[in-house]
Design a protein around this motif. Sequence first.
Motif: not given
Length: 202
Positions: A28, A32, A70, A124-125, A150
């Motif tokens: 994962t 990103v 991030l 994200y995720s 993502f």
Amino acid sequence: MSLRATSRFAALSPRRRALVIVLALVATALLVAGGVRVAQRLAGTPSGRHSSGPAAVLLVPGYGGSTRSLDLLAARIRRTGASATIVSLPSGGKGDLEVQAGVLNGYVNRAIRGGARSVDVVGYSAGGVVARVWDVEHDGASKARRIVTFGSPLHGAELAAAGAVVDPAACPAACQELVPGSSLLTRLDGIPFTGRPAWLSL
């Protein structure tokens, strides 16, 4: 996740189960990293019905709420001249996804009150699932220019299903909601993307 797959995961030694989880997280994270350039483009020159006003990009972290993954993405977006804010999720990012979506909505409303014509939401995720819930439940179509996700388990995560079977006590609200076929995901699956903000899912 099938019963056979769940049984196989449960049969693994604790060390091997940890390895499977780590490998999934690494995969994962690579998604990103590979999407940084795409997000930079999205943070650049606006287009469409939300074309005027400064760009405001909101980054929604994944399960667990860690924002470290991030930070690099936020820095890259800021270098384009856009603002980038990492959303701080309640309950360490493990609580009810609808509550998390409500928190995201607070960030969106503050950005718009601060002068942003609209926002770009990057999830994200599990943060992508939060973005989807926010879009549906908080009128994302009128606020967001586009949404980027993502590695987001929009149809559920096999790891969540395994966790719910192996140790239900260690699978909090967000984990339960990320089990494929959960009531939340089933409801979201029934809502079409037509009439929504522009979506990009990586």
